[in-house]
Design a protein around this motif. Sequence first.
Motif, PDB file in Angstrom:
ATOM      1  N   HIS A 166      99.013 142.360 -63.118  1.00 49.95           N
ATOM      2  CA  HIS A 166      99.596 141.102 -62.641  1.00 49.95           C
ATOM      3  C   HIS A 166     100.148 141.317 -61.233  1.00 49.95           C
ATOM      4  CE1 HIS A 166     101.678 137.257 -62.788  1.00 49.95           C
ATOM      5  NE2 HIS A 166     102.738 137.880 -62.270  1.00 49.95           N
ATOM      6  N   THR A 167      99.860 140.376 -60.354  1.00 46.28           N
ATOM      7  CA  THR A 167     100.294 140.487 -58.961  1.00 46.28           C
ATOM      8  C   THR A 167     101.230 139.342 -58.576  1.00 46.28           C
ATOM      9  OG1 THR A 167      98.325 139.273 -58.227  1.00 46.28           O
ATOM     10  CG2 THR A 167      98.184 141.676 -58.240  1.00 46.28           C
ATOM     11  N   ASP A 168     102.121 139.652 -57.663  1.00 42.19           N
ATOM     12  CA  ASP A 168     102.995 138.641 -57.071  1.00 42.19           C
ATOM     13  C   ASP A 168     102.969 138.833 -55.565  1.00 42.19           C
ATOM     14  OD1 ASP A 168     105.111 139.081 -59.821  1.00 42.19           O
ATOM     15  OD2 ASP A 168     104.238 137.147 -59.245  1.00 42.19           O
ATOM     16  N   TYR A 169     103.000 137.720 -54.850  1.00 42.55           N
ATOM     17  CA  TYR A 169     102.983 137.765 -53.390  1.00 42.55           C
ATOM     18  C   TYR A 169     104.096 136.908 -52.809  1.00 42.55           C
ATOM     19  CZ  TYR A 169      98.272 139.698 -53.823  1.00 42.55           C
ATOM     20  OH  TYR A 169      97.201 140.482 -54.129  1.00 42.55           O
ATOM     21  N   ALA A 170     104.630 137.359 -51.696  1.00 45.55           N
ATOM     22  CA  ALA A 170     105.500 136.490 -50.927  1.00 45.55           C
ATOM     23  C   ALA A 170     104.678 135.330 -50.394  1.00 45.55           C
ATOM     24  CB  ALA A 170     106.127 137.268 -49.780  1.00 45.55           C
ATOM     25  N   ASP A 171     105.328 134.200 -50.180  1.00 48.70           N
ATOM     26  CA  ASP A 171     104.607 133.033 -49.649  1.00 48.70           C
ATOM     27  C   ASP A 171     103.899 133.374 -48.343  1.00 48.70           C
ATOM     28  OD1 ASP A 171     107.100 130.546 -50.670  1.00 48.70           O
ATOM     29  OD2 ASP A 171     105.472 131.534 -51.771  1.00 48.70           O
ATOM     30  N   SER A 172     104.530 134.209 -47.528  1.00 46.93           N
ATOM     31  CA  SER A 172     103.973 134.554 -46.221  1.00 46.93           C
ATOM     32  C   SER A 172     102.723 135.425 -46.340  1.00 46.93           C
ATOM     33  CB  SER A 172     105.024 135.275 -45.382  1.00 46.93           C
ATOM     34  OG  SER A 172     105.468 136.437 -46.046  1.00 46.93           O
ATOM     35  N   ALA A 173     102.555 136.078 -47.490  1.00 46.29           N
ATOM     36  CA  ALA A 173     101.427 136.984 -47.686  1.00 46.29           C
ATOM     37  C   ALA A 173     100.290 136.344 -48.491  1.00 46.29           C
ATOM     38  CB  ALA A 173     101.894 138.245 -48.408  1.00 46.29           C
ATOM     39  N   GLU A 174     100.618 135.307 -49.234  1.00 50.32           N
ATOM     40  CA  GLU A 174      99.627 134.656 -50.106  1.00 50.32           C
ATOM     41  C   GLU A 174      98.407 134.210 -49.308  1.00 50.32           C
ATOM     42  OE1 GLU A 174     100.660 133.865 -53.668  1.00 50.32           O
ATOM     43  OE2 GLU A 174      98.477 134.008 -53.711  1.00 50.32           O
ATOM     44  N   GLY A 175      97.244 134.602 -49.801  1.00 51.47           N
ATOM     45  CA  GLY A 175      96.008 134.181 -49.151  1.00 51.47           C
ATOM     46  C   GLY A 175      95.541 135.079 -48.020  1.00 51.47           C
ATOM     47  N   ARG A 176      96.425 135.952 -47.548  1.00 50.86           N
ATOM     48  CA  ARG A 176      96.051 136.858 -46.449  1.00 50.86           C
ATOM     49  C   ARG A 176      96.067 138.320 -46.881  1.00 50.86           C
ATOM     50  NH1 ARG A 176      99.302 137.263 -41.975  1.00 50.86           N
ATOM     51  NH2 ARG A 176     101.187 136.807 -43.187  1.00 50.86           N
ATOM     52  N   PHE A 177      96.976 138.651 -47.788  1.00 52.81           N
ATOM     53  CA  PHE A 177      97.130 140.032 -48.224  1.00 52.81           C
ATOM     54  C   PHE A 177      96.652 140.173 -49.665  1.00 52.81           C
ATOM     55  CE2 PHE A 177     101.105 140.923 -45.352  1.00 52.81           C
ATOM     56  CZ  PHE A 177     100.356 140.563 -44.251  1.00 52.81           C
ATOM     57  N   THR A 178      96.134 141.356 -49.996  1.00 51.01           N
ATOM     58  CA  THR A 178      95.708 141.640 -51.358  1.00 51.01           C
ATOM     59  C   THR A 178      96.210 143.015 -51.764  1.00 51.01           C
ATOM     60  OG1 THR A 178      93.688 140.336 -51.058  1.00 51.01           O
ATOM     61  CG2 THR A 178      93.756 141.853 -52.926  1.00 51.01           C
ATOM     62  N   ILE A 179      96.925 143.073 -52.883  1.00 52.54           N
ATOM     63  CA  ILE A 179      97.402 144.343 -53.415  1.00 52.54           C
ATOM     64  C   ILE A 179      96.492 144.751 -54.566  1.00 52.54           C
ATOM     65  CG2 ILE A 179      99.046 143.273 -55.028  1.00 52.54           C
ATOM     66  CD1 ILE A 179     100.962 145.635 -54.382  1.00 52.54           C
ATOM     67  N   SER A 180      96.227 146.051 -54.679  1.00 50.40           N
ATOM     68  CA  SER A 180      95.348 146.514 -55.746  1.00 50.40           C
ATOM     69  C   SER A 180      95.692 147.950 -56.110  1.00 50.40           C
ATOM     70  CB  SER A 180      93.882 146.414 -55.324  1.00 50.40           C
ATOM     71  OG  SER A 180      93.640 147.209 -54.174  1.00 50.40           O
ATOM     72  N   TRP A 181      95.332 148.319 -57.350  1.00 47.69           N
ATOM     73  CA  TRP A 181      95.500 149.698 -57.790  1.00 47.69           C
ATOM     74  C   TRP A 181      94.313 150.526 -57.295  1.00 47.69           C
ATOM     75  CZ3 TRP A 181      99.860 151.449 -59.644  1.00 47.69           C
ATOM     76  CH2 TRP A 181     100.701 150.627 -60.404  1.00 47.69           C
ATOM     77  N   GLY A 182      94.614 151.818 -57.078  1.00 50.54           N
ATOM     78  CA  GLY A 182      93.549 152.755 -56.855  1.00 50.54           C
ATOM     79  C   GLY A 182      92.920 153.136 -58.181  1.00 50.54           C
ATOM     80  N   ASN A 183      91.866 153.922 -58.143  1.00 52.25           N
ATOM     81  CA  ASN A 183      91.133 154.261 -59.365  1.00 52.25           C
ATOM     82  C   ASN A 183      92.003 155.012 -60.372  1.00 52.25           C
ATOM     83  OD1 ASN A 183      88.800 153.047 -58.499  1.00 52.25           O
ATOM     84  ND2 ASN A 183      87.980 154.910 -57.568  1.00 52.25           N
ATOM     85  N   ALA A 184      92.867 155.887 -59.889  1.00 50.48           N
ATOM     86  CA  ALA A 184      93.666 156.716 -60.787  1.00 50.48           C
ATOM     87  C   ALA A 184      94.945 156.030 -61.217  1.00 50.48           C
ATOM     88  CB  ALA A 184      93.997 158.043 -60.101  1.00 50.48           C
TER      89      ALA A 184
END
Length: 119
Positions: free
Chosen positions: A56-74
């Motif tokens: 589950h991800t959460d973004y600041a309004d300023s980051a929504e649509g421009r930034f993407t957070i993701s896990w690495g493989n490990a």
Amino acid sequence: QVQLVESGGGLVQAGGSLRLACAASGSIFRLNAMGWYREAPGNQRELVADISSGGHTDYADSAEGRFTISWGNAKNSVYLQMNSLKPEDTAVYYCNALTGYAPHETEYWGQGTQVTVSS
């Protein structure tokens, strides 16, 4: 103890992209979530994005649509892909990790990586 090491910061022109990486190491017990915060001069540290162990991800309004957070493989590393960067994104970006069981979770911070966006 958990150590967080960030990389990927730098100088970029407005409209450009950067990818931040954070790797966690050490005695990692139940990594619940990781995230990115930033602190600009004169401002308080603020959440940019976070991701739970379940994805589950959460973004600041300023980051929504421009930034993407993701896990690495490990799943002990996290990435922040930042596109369409703006001068107001300039800040020191800190990696954050939350471990353990609520309500006794432990929070860890990286040393920070500078992101500078020129106009």
